[in-house]
Structure formats: structure tokens, C-alpha cells
Scaffold this motif. Structure first.
Motif, PDB file in Angstrom:
ATOM      1  N   VAL A   1       0.835  -1.210   0.000  1.00 55.13           N
ATOM      2  CA  VAL A   1       0.000   0.000   0.000  1.00 55.13           C
ATOM      3  C   VAL A   1       0.866   1.255   0.000  1.00 55.13           C
ATOM      4  CG1 VAL A   1      -1.713   1.328   1.312  1.00 55.13           C
ATOM      5  CG2 VAL A   1      -1.968  -1.141   1.088  1.00 55.13           C
ATOM      6  N   SER A   2       1.987   1.228   0.732  1.00 52.86           N
ATOM      7  CA  SER A   2       2.912   2.366   0.719  1.00 52.86           C
ATOM      8  C   SER A   2       3.449   2.589  -0.681  1.00 52.86           C
ATOM      9  CB  SER A   2       4.066   2.126   1.694  1.00 52.86           C
ATOM     10  OG  SER A   2       3.595   2.032   3.019  1.00 52.86           O
TER      11      SER A   2
ATOM     12  N   ASN B   1      -5.677  -7.783  -4.046  1.00 55.47           N
ATOM     13  CA  ASN B   1      -6.158  -9.110  -4.444  1.00 55.47           C
ATOM     14  C   ASN B   1      -5.264  -9.728  -5.516  1.00 55.47           C
ATOM     15  OD1 ASN B   1      -8.263  -8.923  -2.652  1.00 55.47           O
ATOM     16  ND2 ASN B   1      -9.758  -8.256  -4.171  1.00 55.47           N
ATOM     17  N   LYS B   2      -4.667  -8.884  -6.356  1.00 55.08           N
ATOM     18  CA  LYS B   2      -3.793  -9.371  -7.428  1.00 55.08           C
ATOM     19  C   LYS B   2      -2.458  -9.877  -6.883  1.00 55.08           C
ATOM     20  CE  LYS B   2      -5.808  -6.188 -10.815  1.00 55.08           C
ATOM     21  NZ  LYS B   2      -5.562  -5.050 -11.743  1.00 55.08           N
TER      22      LYS B   2
ATOM     23  N   VAL C   1       3.253   5.599  -6.008  1.00 52.43           N
ATOM     24  CA  VAL C   1       3.082   5.538  -7.457  1.00 52.43           C
ATOM     25  C   VAL C   1       1.860   6.318  -7.921  1.00 52.43           C
ATOM     26  CG1 VAL C   1       2.582   4.005  -9.412  1.00 52.43           C
ATOM     27  CG2 VAL C   1       4.288   3.336  -7.700  1.00 52.43           C
ATOM     28  N   TYR C   2       0.715   6.113  -7.239  1.00 51.57           N
ATOM     29  CA  TYR C   2      -0.549   6.679  -7.707  1.00 51.57           C
ATOM     30  C   TYR C   2      -0.930   7.989  -7.014  1.00 51.57           C
ATOM     31  CZ  TYR C   2      -1.124   2.039  -9.760  1.00 51.57           C
ATOM     32  OH  TYR C   2      -0.929   0.886 -10.473  1.00 51.57           O
TER      33      TYR C   2
ATOM     34  N   ASN D   1      -9.954   0.709  -4.595  1.00 56.72           N
ATOM     35  CA  ASN D   1      -8.821   0.537  -5.507  1.00 56.72           C
ATOM     36  C   ASN D   1      -7.706  -0.250  -4.838  1.00 56.72           C
ATOM     37  OD1 ASN D   1      -9.204   3.863  -6.864  1.00 56.72           O
ATOM     38  ND2 ASN D   1      -9.956   1.939  -7.697  1.00 56.72           N
ATOM     39  N   VAL D   2      -7.415   0.114  -3.608  1.00 49.68           N
ATOM     40  CA  VAL D   2      -6.330  -0.535  -2.871  1.00 49.68           C
ATOM     41  C   VAL D   2      -6.615  -2.020  -2.702  1.00 49.68           C
ATOM     42  CG1 VAL D   2      -5.164  -0.691  -0.644  1.00 49.68           C
ATOM     43  CG2 VAL D   2      -5.608   1.544  -1.646  1.00 49.68           C
ATOM     44  N   VAL D   3      -7.823  -2.338  -2.235  1.00 49.98           N
ATOM     45  CA  VAL D   3      -8.184  -3.738  -1.983  1.00 49.98           C
ATOM     46  C   VAL D   3      -8.156  -4.544  -3.279  1.00 49.98           C
ATOM     47  CG1 VAL D   3     -10.035  -5.281  -1.237  1.00 49.98           C
ATOM     48  CG2 VAL D   3      -9.495  -3.248   0.110  1.00 49.98           C
TER      49      VAL D   3
END
Length: 265
Positions: free
Chosen positions: A223-224, A243-244, A229-230, A237-239
Motif C-alpha cells: 500500500v505504501s 487481491n492481485k 506511485v498513484y 482501488n487498494v483492496v
């Protein structure tokens, strides 16, 4: 400071105050030849621009300084008022009701406003272990190391002698009832980890807990990286992106709680 055109990258000559964009002579003529921009366009004045940016930064710095002074004044008051003891009940009794209520709310106690101070302390202590363990199970590896660090020396850490890499966890640990500020017999500022909190260390040695902390650390690292990046992401979006990376077997709330917990430190 030389400004570049936001459209083509050439040296800019105009600034669009409405869109917040710099434009070169060519792009200005191409995009604004049908519009009268005299009311809000100006030739680039780099010195003036830099001065305005610096004024904004100075204003932000003053605001942050005022916030920190206010926070430190409140914290100093807590150091002077909290009883120096390892007993959680005695500590809580020495604290203002508002501070106790804040900890109870952080530990997910409901309707804390309904109870007087004594009843609030009783409710808090009665399920203290379970509530604090729920928060610890959201820790990453660094938070767990900090927890173990503050548990040393019978749970007494002299603030001035503490390891700075763990101090960033201090405020969050205080907010969930793991640490309490006080002054010892020598009037030195200390952080107390009560004995019933230190006793939780015996519950944190099983394989499942170590695996949970490892997964939490991976989530927080990912997440950091996403934030860098984003810039801005919604929690959905984070979740979805997590998942990927193999976290699709975790419940949404569990992932959210890990991320939300880490945001405090």
C-alpha cells in the motif's frame, strides 16, 4: 526557476490561473486565440512566483508549528497528571475521564458517553486484554518490534533515552491504551506499559500470529508503494490491487483494518 509548458514541454511564457497550467508562446496562441485572457494571464515572473510559493510554505510551517506546540502542551499535561505505576486501574483513575473515553472508543467500546468515570474504567478493564489483542493482531513487523521494545525494563521507558526509531509509535500506542505518559520519582518523563499489557506477550508466540504479522507487513509495504506511485487511491482501488498480490482470500474489513491501523504510525 524556469517553468515548462504543461502541453509541449517548451519554456513557458504564460500562466493559466484558472487551470493552474504553464504555457509556451506557441501553445498559448494555439489554444487561446479565440479567448480574451487579459483579465487573468500574466507574463512569467519567476521571482514573484517563487516568492508566493515560499510564502505558502512559510504559512504551512507556522500552522504545523502551532499544532505541534498545542499537542506538546497537552502531552506535557498528561505526563504531569498520570500516576507513575504499573497497575492499569491506578493509572486510569489518575486520568481525566475524557482521555479514558478516547482510549475506550479507540478500542471499539460503544456508547462510552453513557457511563461515569468509575463505570467506564470497570468496563474498559473487564475486556482490556481482548480489545488490545485485536489491535496488536493488526500490527506489522515494525510495530511489533516497537511493542516489544517498550515492554522491556518492567515496561518503563525514559523518554529522553528512548530509541528514536520507536518513538513514532508512541502516540498511537498511547491512543489504544498500550502506553501511558507519566513522571517517575526523579521527575523524568517516562512511558509506562502496564503489567497486564506486557502479559500479552505470552499470547504472541504462536505460528498463526507470526504469519498474520508477516502478511500485515506485506500489505502495508504494498500500500505504501501504491501511494507513492498513484498518489491518491480509494480504499476499493487498494483492496482490488491487493487481491492481485494473493490477498483475495482475506475479507475486505480485515484488509481495511490493517491499512487503517498502519496509517496511525
Amino acid at each position: 526557476m524556469v517553468q515548462k509548458c504543461n502541453i509541449c514541454g517548451k519554456i513557458a511564457s504564460y500562466f493559466d490561473a484558472n487551470l493552474g497550467e504553464w504555457l509556451c508562446e506557441e501553445c498559448y496562441k494555439k489554444n487561446y486565440n479565440k479567448v480574451n485572457l487579459n483579465d487573468y494571464r500574466n507574463k512569467v515572473n519567476s521571482e514573484k512566483y517563487d516568492e508566493e510559493i515560499q510564502n505558502m510554505l512559510n504559512a504551512m510551517e507556522n500552522i504545523i508549528d502551532d499544532m505541534m506546540k498545542n499537542k506538546m502542551a497537552k502531552l506535557d499535561k498528561r505526563f504531569n497528571s498520570t500516576k507513575f505505576t504499573n497497575d492499569i486501574e491506578e493509572i486510569l483513575k489518575s486520568m481525566p475521564r475524557s482521555d479514558i473515553e478516547s482510549i475506550a472508543e479507540r478500542l471499539n467500546f460503544a456508547k462510552t458517553y453513557k457511563y461515569n468515570k468509575d463505570k467506564l474504567i470497570h468496563n474498559l478493564i473487564s475486556s482490556y486484554k481482548e480489545r488490545v489483542l485485536e489491535k496488536i493482531y493488526l500490527f506489522n513487523d515494525n510495530a511489533l518490534k516497537a511493542f516489544k521494545y517498550f515492554s522491556k525494563n518492567d515496561g518503563i521507558t525514559i523518554l529522553n533515552n528512548s530509541d528514536h526509531k520507536y518513538i513514532r509509535f508512541m502516540e498511537y500506542f498511547m491512543s489504544i491504551g498500550i502506553l501511558y505518559p507519566a513522571k517517575n520519582e526523579e521527575k523524568k518523563a517516562v512511558l509506562i506499559m502496564p503489567s497486564n499489557v506486557r502479559d500479552l506477550l505470552s499470547d504472541l508466540n504462536d505460528f498463526n500470529f507470526r504469519l498474520k504479522v508477516k502478511n500485515n507487513s506485506k500489505i502495508i509495504t504494498l500500500v505504501s508503494g501504491m501511494a507513492n506511485v498513484y498518489g491518491v487511491l480509494t480504499i476499493n482501488n487498494v483492496v482490488n490491487k491487493l487481491n492481485k498480490f494473493g490477498f483475495d482470500n482475506m475479507e475486505f474489513k480485515e484488509k481495511y483494518d490493517v491499512i487503517n491501523s498502519a496509517s496511525n504510525y
